[in-house]
Design a protein around this motif. Sequence first.
Motif, mmCIF file in Angstrom:
data_model
loop_
_atom_site.group_PDB
_atom_site.id
_atom_site.type_symbol
_atom_site.label_atom_id
_atom_site.label_comp_id
_atom_site.label_asym_id
_atom_site.label_seq_id
_atom_site.Cartn_x
_atom_site.Cartn_y
_atom_site.Cartn_z
ATOM 1 N N GLN A 165 0.757 -1.119 0.183
ATOM 2 C CA GLN A 165 0.140 0.078 0.026
ATOM 3 C C GLN A 165 0.779 1.388 0.064
ATOM 4 O O GLN A 165 0.628 2.238 -0.921
ATOM 5 C CB GLN A 165 -0.988 0.093 1.274
ATOM 6 N N THR A 166 1.948 1.184 0.840
ATOM 7 C CA THR A 166 2.645 2.639 0.972
ATOM 8 C C THR A 166 3.934 2.421 0.246
ATOM 9 O O THR A 166 4.645 3.390 0.015
ATOM 10 C CB THR A 166 3.310 2.866 2.340
ATOM 11 N N GLY A 167 4.568 1.428 -0.354
ATOM 12 C CA GLY A 167 5.659 1.195 -0.905
ATOM 13 C C GLY A 167 7.093 1.043 -0.066
ATOM 14 O O GLY A 167 8.075 1.172 -0.525
ATOM 15 N N THR A 168 6.592 0.862 1.283
ATOM 16 C CA THR A 168 7.762 0.798 2.171
ATOM 17 C C THR A 168 8.633 -0.401 1.590
ATOM 18 O O THR A 168 8.121 -1.577 1.420
ATOM 19 C CB THR A 168 7.301 0.504 3.778
ATOM 20 N N THR A 180 10.572 4.628 3.144
ATOM 21 C CA THR A 180 8.997 4.667 2.896
ATOM 22 C C THR A 180 8.651 6.252 2.308
ATOM 23 O O THR A 180 9.199 7.179 2.787
ATOM 24 C CB THR A 180 8.403 4.950 4.434
ATOM 25 N N PRO A 181 8.331 5.912 1.155
ATOM 26 C CA PRO A 181 8.091 7.322 0.289
ATOM 27 C C PRO A 181 6.759 7.628 0.661
ATOM 28 O O PRO A 181 5.804 7.046 1.195
ATOM 29 C CB PRO A 181 7.916 6.447 -1.132
ATOM 30 N N VAL A 182 6.685 9.006 0.731
ATOM 31 C CA VAL A 182 5.514 9.829 1.060
ATOM 32 C C VAL A 182 5.260 10.997 -0.011
ATOM 33 O O VAL A 182 6.193 11.193 -0.633
ATOM 34 C CB VAL A 182 5.591 10.446 2.342
ATOM 35 N N PHE A 234 5.428 4.110 12.563
ATOM 36 C CA PHE A 234 5.812 2.776 13.426
ATOM 37 C C PHE A 234 5.149 1.644 12.826
ATOM 38 O O PHE A 234 5.907 0.746 12.737
ATOM 39 C CB PHE A 234 5.268 3.069 14.764
ATOM 40 N N PRO A 235 3.925 1.362 12.596
ATOM 41 C CA PRO A 235 3.484 0.109 12.031
ATOM 42 C C PRO A 235 4.324 -0.397 10.826
ATOM 43 O O PRO A 235 4.617 -1.475 10.771
ATOM 44 C CB PRO A 235 1.979 0.188 11.737
ATOM 45 N N LEU A 236 4.445 0.444 9.921
ATOM 46 C CA LEU A 236 5.309 0.238 8.631
ATOM 47 C C LEU A 236 6.774 -0.188 8.686
ATOM 48 O O LEU A 236 7.204 -1.019 8.116
ATOM 49 C CB LEU A 236 5.153 1.489 7.713
ATOM 50 N N VAL A 237 7.422 0.624 9.762
ATOM 51 C CA VAL A 237 9.120 0.544 9.768
ATOM 52 C C VAL A 237 8.786 -0.836 10.722
ATOM 53 O O VAL A 237 9.839 -1.804 10.378
ATOM 54 C CB VAL A 237 9.516 1.608 10.683
ATOM 55 N N ARG A 238 8.062 -1.150 11.602
ATOM 56 C CA ARG A 238 8.037 -2.264 12.454
ATOM 57 C C ARG A 238 7.818 -3.569 11.514
ATOM 58 O O ARG A 238 8.644 -4.557 11.651
ATOM 59 C CB ARG A 238 7.153 -2.134 13.241
ATOM 60 N N GLU A 239 7.041 -3.477 10.609
ATOM 61 C CA GLU A 239 6.669 -4.561 9.449
ATOM 62 C C GLU A 239 7.872 -4.682 8.799
ATOM 63 O O GLU A 239 8.292 -5.787 8.344
ATOM 64 C CB GLU A 239 5.565 -3.979 8.595
ATOM 65 N N ALA A 240 8.569 -3.632 8.378
ATOM 66 C CA ALA A 240 9.875 -3.822 7.603
ATOM 67 C C ALA A 240 10.869 -4.413 8.257
ATOM 68 O O ALA A 240 11.743 -5.548 7.850
ATOM 69 C CB ALA A 240 10.250 -2.480 6.983
#
Length: 244
Positions: free
Chosen positions: A7-10, A24-26, A58-64
């Motif tokens: 979804q975010t491209g992380t 993570t692109p924004v 945080f949820p995205l970086v944690r997932e990565a």
Amino acid sequence: MIVTNTQTGTNVSEIAEHLYRINTPVSGEAIPGGFSFNQYLIVDDEPLLYHTGMRKLFPLVREAVAHILPVERLRYLAFSHVEADECGALNQWLAAAPQALPVCSRIAAMTSIEDMADRAPRAMSDGERLALGRHVVEWFDTPHLPHGWECGLMMEQETRTLLCGDLFTQPGADNPALTESDILEPSEAMRSGMDYFAHARNTRAMLERLAATEPQTLACMHGSAWRGNGAELLRALADRLDKQ
Ligand SMILES: [Fe+2]
Ligand SMILES: [Fe+2]
């Protein structure tokens, strides 16, 4: 490169041995063309994450991170200075990784982190080293370079990677993970629009001290990481800042 959130491209890439860039692109109106936030994970006996990302990331970086190692294995949560993208999610990480300690400058510990963090920090003195296993990071106090009295940067000795934080901030949401192309002009173009440097009197001396470590990789917090003659590039940045 592994995309860890479609979804975010992380995404995650190994940019030096056992040293990973989490990106993570924004998009948004503040910066035309978009922007990106990077954290760097050094995988070793005592894994270190450099920059926590904002609370909202945080949820995205944690997932990565979880794609690379179990998050509870993290031992150090290091950051350059006190801003949301550098350490906003610190307490969420401290909860997720019970063995982990904040790692920051003594000034950051004194002014903010001893109060803001849910666990006492490991406050680093200028020149102090922290062994992670094969990797060893050295702390450099860089007050007001590029900004923040408490600012500091870290050099990873094994891979000669300078975790250079907000130096060489590049715009864009889809920069390659690692480039050998010029990053000075894009970062100077960014700085001409929003000058985030404090322009302290001893900026050149601090950049010269970092150049003397002869980094081969610059792990930038925004945009691509860069590989090349890091000493030359740091001196080129000092020349540009001198003209201001
Ligand atoms: Fe910053
Ligand atoms: Fe930043």
